[in-house]
Design an enzyme around this catalytic site. Structure first.
Site: not given
Length: 170
Positions: A10, A24, A34, A118, A122
């Protein structure tokens, strides 16, 4: 060439100087890595984001905030390209890793934990995201002595280790 390793775990519990947040553009928290970093870091991370980045950050750029309640002293936020939304220029993803290492150097961070930027919500193709991460982290000049790629699933860890050319650690 930098020393890069991969660990299963983690990112919010890593005992490092800085963790990298796949942020973002708004820099106000979100989902995935995030959201996890903002939740674990507490309100100081968001307050620092608002103060330091009132207009957010551009894709491919990076900046830092306090680590708040995280074990890491700093969070290095970088905005990855959103492949699902048509941002498919690999130079933007490369820039995320390079800029994060530049920020780490500016801070004097010796140990930095990275997610696969990403590769989550994403939707950057996983194998390509791993290649960009490993190749960029290895080839970018930096004083950071411990660069880790932190993943949460063993099959992904094995893919990262394949790219690194090393056997997975338990």
């Amino acid at each position: 060439m930098n020393t890069v390793s991969a660990v299963l775990g983690d990112i919010t519990t890593q005992q490092v100087d800085a963790v990298v947040n796949a942020a973002n553009r708004r820099m106000r928290g979100g989902g995935g890595v995030d959201g996890a970093i903002h939740r674990a870091g507490g309100p100081d991370v968001l307050a620092d984001c608002i103060a330091r980045f009132p207009r957010g950050l551009d894709t491919g750029d990076a900046g830092w905030t306090t680590g708040g309640d995280l074990p890491a002293q700093w969070v290095i936020h970088t905005v990855g390209p959103n492949y699902a939304a048509g941002e498919r220029d690999p130079s933007l993803l490369v820039s995320c890793y390079r800029r994060a290492l530049q920020v780490a150097d500016d801070l004097g961070a010796g140990q930095v934990a990275f997610p696969l930027i990403s590769a989550g919500i994403y939707s950057w193709p996983l194998v390509d995201a791993i290649a960009v991460a490993v190749d960029t982290l290895r080839s970018t000049e930096s004083a950071v002595r411990d660069i880790r790629i932190v993943v949460r699933e063993r099959p992904i860890l094995e893919l990262v280790h394949d790219r690194l050319g090393s056997a997975p650690a338990v």
